[in-house]
Design an enzyme around this catalytic site. Sequence first.
Site, PDB file in Angstrom:
ATOM      1  CG  HIS A 268      -2.047   0.868   1.286  1.00 28.17           C
ATOM      2  ND1 HIS A 268      -2.446   1.639   0.233  1.00 28.17           N
ATOM      3  CD2 HIS A 268      -2.881   1.205   2.318  1.00 28.17           C
ATOM      4  CE1 HIS A 268      -3.464   2.407   0.595  1.00 28.17           C
ATOM      5  NE2 HIS A 268      -3.737   2.160   1.863  1.00 28.17           N
ATOM      6  CG  HIS A 307      -4.320   1.005  -8.161  1.00 24.83           C
ATOM      7  ND1 HIS A 307      -5.673   0.986  -7.905  1.00 24.83           N
ATOM      8  CD2 HIS A 307      -3.757   1.817  -7.239  1.00 24.83           C
ATOM      9  CE1 HIS A 307      -5.908   1.769  -6.869  1.00 24.83           C
ATOM     10  NE2 HIS A 307      -4.773   2.278  -6.438  1.00 24.83           N
ATOM     11  CG  ASP A 363       2.922   4.527  -3.744  1.00 23.34           C
ATOM     12  OD1 ASP A 363       2.889   5.657  -3.230  1.00 23.34           O
ATOM     13  OD2 ASP A 363       2.224   3.580  -3.359  1.00 23.34           O
TER      14      ASP A 363
HETATM   15  N1  ACO Z   1       4.782  -6.590 -10.536  1.00 25.43           N
HETATM   16  C1  ACO Z   1       4.670  -7.782 -11.157  1.00 25.43           C
HETATM   17  N2  ACO Z   1       3.536  -8.489 -11.211  1.00 25.43           N
HETATM   18  C2  ACO Z   1       2.455  -7.962 -10.619  1.00 25.43           C
HETATM   19  C3  ACO Z   1       2.503  -6.717  -9.956  1.00 25.43           C
HETATM   20  C4  ACO Z   1       3.711  -6.021  -9.931  1.00 25.43           C
HETATM   21  N3  ACO Z   1       3.813  -4.836  -9.344  1.00 25.43           N
HETATM   22  N4  ACO Z   1       1.288  -6.448  -9.455  1.00 25.43           N
HETATM   23  C5  ACO Z   1       0.495  -7.486  -9.773  1.00 25.43           C
HETATM   24  N5  ACO Z   1       1.197  -8.398 -10.475  1.00 25.43           N
HETATM   25  C6  ACO Z   1       0.704  -9.638 -11.076  1.00 25.43           C
HETATM   26  C7  ACO Z   1       0.356 -10.659 -10.008  1.00 25.43           C
HETATM   27  O1  ACO Z   1       1.453 -11.494  -9.705  1.00 25.43           O
HETATM   28  C8  ACO Z   1      -0.783 -11.406 -10.690  1.00 25.43           C
HETATM   29  O2  ACO Z   1      -0.207 -12.260 -11.648  1.00 25.43           O
HETATM   30  P1  ACO Z   1      -0.882 -13.717 -11.961  1.00 25.43           P
HETATM   31  O3  ACO Z   1      -2.239 -13.410 -12.510  1.00 25.43           O
HETATM   32  O4  ACO Z   1       0.037 -14.356 -12.931  1.00 25.43           O
HETATM   33  O5  ACO Z   1      -0.958 -14.415 -10.643  1.00 25.43           O
HETATM   34  C9  ACO Z   1      -1.542 -10.323 -11.442  1.00 25.43           C
HETATM   35  O6  ACO Z   1      -0.536  -9.319 -11.719  1.00 25.43           O
HETATM   36  C10 ACO Z   1      -2.697  -9.704 -10.673  1.00 25.43           C
HETATM   37  O7  ACO Z   1      -2.174  -9.174  -9.456  1.00 25.43           O
HETATM   38  P2  ACO Z   1      -2.917  -9.210  -8.067  1.00 25.43           P
HETATM   39  O8  ACO Z   1      -1.909  -9.312  -6.990  1.00 25.43           O
HETATM   40  O9  ACO Z   1      -4.031 -10.221  -8.098  1.00 25.43           O
HETATM   41  O10 ACO Z   1      -3.602  -7.775  -8.055  1.00 25.43           O
HETATM   42  P3  ACO Z   1      -4.200  -7.046  -6.803  1.00 25.43           P
HETATM   43  O11 ACO Z   1      -5.265  -6.172  -7.291  1.00 25.43           O
HETATM   44  O12 ACO Z   1      -4.533  -8.007  -5.728  1.00 25.43           O
HETATM   45  O13 ACO Z   1      -2.948  -6.201  -6.255  1.00 25.43           O
HETATM   46  C11 ACO Z   1      -1.421  -4.449  -5.893  1.00 25.43           C
HETATM   47  C12 ACO Z   1      -2.792  -4.841  -6.452  1.00 25.43           C
HETATM   48  C13 ACO Z   1      -1.327  -4.897  -4.413  1.00 25.43           C
HETATM   49  C14 ACO Z   1      -1.275  -2.947  -5.948  1.00 25.43           C
HETATM   50  C15 ACO Z   1      -0.319  -5.156  -6.718  1.00 25.43           C
HETATM   51  O14 ACO Z   1      -0.385  -4.707  -8.068  1.00 25.43           O
HETATM   52  C16 ACO Z   1       1.078  -4.902  -6.162  1.00 25.43           C
HETATM   53  O15 ACO Z   1       1.496  -5.621  -5.256  1.00 25.43           O
HETATM   54  N6  ACO Z   1       1.830  -3.882  -6.693  1.00 25.43           N
HETATM   55  C17 ACO Z   1       3.143  -3.553  -6.168  1.00 25.43           C
HETATM   56  C18 ACO Z   1       3.031  -2.769  -4.893  1.00 25.43           C
HETATM   57  C19 ACO Z   1       2.530  -1.349  -5.120  1.00 25.43           C
HETATM   58  O16 ACO Z   1       3.020  -0.626  -5.972  1.00 25.43           O
HETATM   59  N7  ACO Z   1       1.564  -0.950  -4.285  1.00 25.43           N
HETATM   60  C20 ACO Z   1       1.022   0.404  -4.302  1.00 25.43           C
HETATM   61  C21 ACO Z   1      -0.370   0.425  -4.803  1.00 25.43           C
HETATM   62  S1  ACO Z   1      -0.967   2.086  -4.881  1.00 25.43           S
HETATM   63  C22 ACO Z   1      -1.320   2.439  -3.270  1.00 25.43           C
HETATM   64  O17 ACO Z   1      -1.588   1.629  -2.432  1.00 25.43           O
HETATM   65  C23 ACO Z   1      -1.274   3.834  -2.932  1.00 25.43           C
END
Ligand code: ACO
Length: 436
Positions: A268, A307, A363
């Site tokens: 987050h 996201h 971010d």
């Molecule tokens: N890098 C690589 N792969 C990713 C990333 C990433 N940053 N984010 C998601 N994925 C992949 C997952 O592994 C998943 O792959 P799969 O379908 O092969 O299993 C797919 O994309 C879907 O991802 P989920 O984790 O199901 O998406 P969710 O909506 O649950 O997560 C989140 C969203 C937590 C923001 C995620 O994208 C993440 O962890 N990003 C990195 C951390 C980040 O930047 N967080 C800040 C968010 S903005 C904020 O909070 C202000």
Amino acid sequence: MAPSTLTVTDNRTDRTYTLPIENGTVRSMDFRQVRTSDEDFGLMMYDPAFMNTASCRSSITYIDGERGVLEYRGYPIEELADRCTFLEVAYLLLFGELPNETELKNWVHEITHHTMLHETTKKFMEGFRYDSHPMSMLVSTVAALATVYPEAKDVQNPANRLHQIKRLIGKMPTVAAMSYRHSVGFPYVYPDNDLSYTGNFMNMLWRMVEPKYAANPVLAKALDVLFILHADHEQNCSTNAMRSVGSSLADPYLSVAAAAAALSGPLHGGANEEVLKMLDEIGTKDNVPAYVRRVKDGHGKLMGFGHRVYKNFDPRATIIKQVADEVFEVTGKNAKLEIALELERIALEDEYFIKRKLYPNVDFYSGIIYQAMGFRPEMFTVLFAIPRTVGWLAQWQELLVDTEQKIARPRQIYTGQRSRSFLPIEERHPAVLAGV
Ligand code: ACO
């Protein structure tokens, strides 16, 4: 016109139910009537991580994740970032309308006069270890404010609520700045009420021996815009924590501390700090393709990408890139920018990221700007928490006057054992432990 209802047939009983659809939503409680016998509890909805569940009605922030739209109280974020100050936007989020000149003047005056901390709070902060993380200090100190303002417990009293809201918005920058000064071993600087919200924050962060600190106006304005962009984002993880804790009628300091704790996680608000760590690890532009390959092979994530709601672009990231140019005019370019741009370019052309709709989020660039402005990565999430406090409080206030809301209490699907015979200690053997 087709009726706004959903008809479902339970194949276990052959019974059919017609459920109303309102605002594109069916009520989970309507499924409780779907049961196989009088003893049956009724159907529940299973939705880990709230992927498809609306937990409230809200009129504060609108997001269209497919089209990259973000509006506060109906105003596009682009226009607010361009034409408002952060405190003007705070007023809008909390009260639903933009303030007129007199209202804004009074509002700024009231917030400005709540920036001081009680001396006991300052002493409390002095007790932290010299190298404590500023975000941990912020969370703990905000919780500790509950000891200074015990009357805040009276959360059903609107006047009392508003008083605490002003205090929290006023004091967040002071707590944040003192967390920073503590972590670098500098003496704390008291607020200067002649300065703007962000100007005063910069004064408390960076003033050394000069009698009056003058913040660079371009940087103060950039910080103000960044605060506007981070002020609210509807039902994200930390806002959900604020609403969940607030729903037990806990006082606002403890609820904001809980929300800030949720924000601190790397998935987050903590992601901005992780982005900088990642860029450090990548080291040079040439290493970007290998790093992206590693991520695609399942080793970690690209921090600052992806996201839950935005699936095309994050409108805040677009504005932040413009702010970055203005900041770099003053500070010079952050060396990490080149790596970040290359990472963005490669990722946006890559099938893995395209297929999963992974784009830079708020971010990704904020940390690079903050670092250029002189902030250490440990401060990035603290910088997020200051403006988000406004969003948390607006959502908390909305929760408390919403007659449909009750204490938040999800259900579960129990997967454990039942009615086991107790084992005396001498009969127990080493076993595989749950959750280890
Ligand atoms: N890098 C690589 N792969 C990713 C990333 C990433 N940053 N984010 C998601 N994925 C992949 C997952 O592994 C998943 O792959 P799969 O379908 O092969 O299993 C797919 O994309 C879907 O991802 P989920 O984790 O199901 O998406 P969710 O909506 O649950 O997560 C989140 C969203 C937590 C923001 C995620 O994208 C993440 O962890 N990003 C990195 C951390 C980040 O930047 N967080 C800040 C968010 S903005 C904020 O909070 C202000």
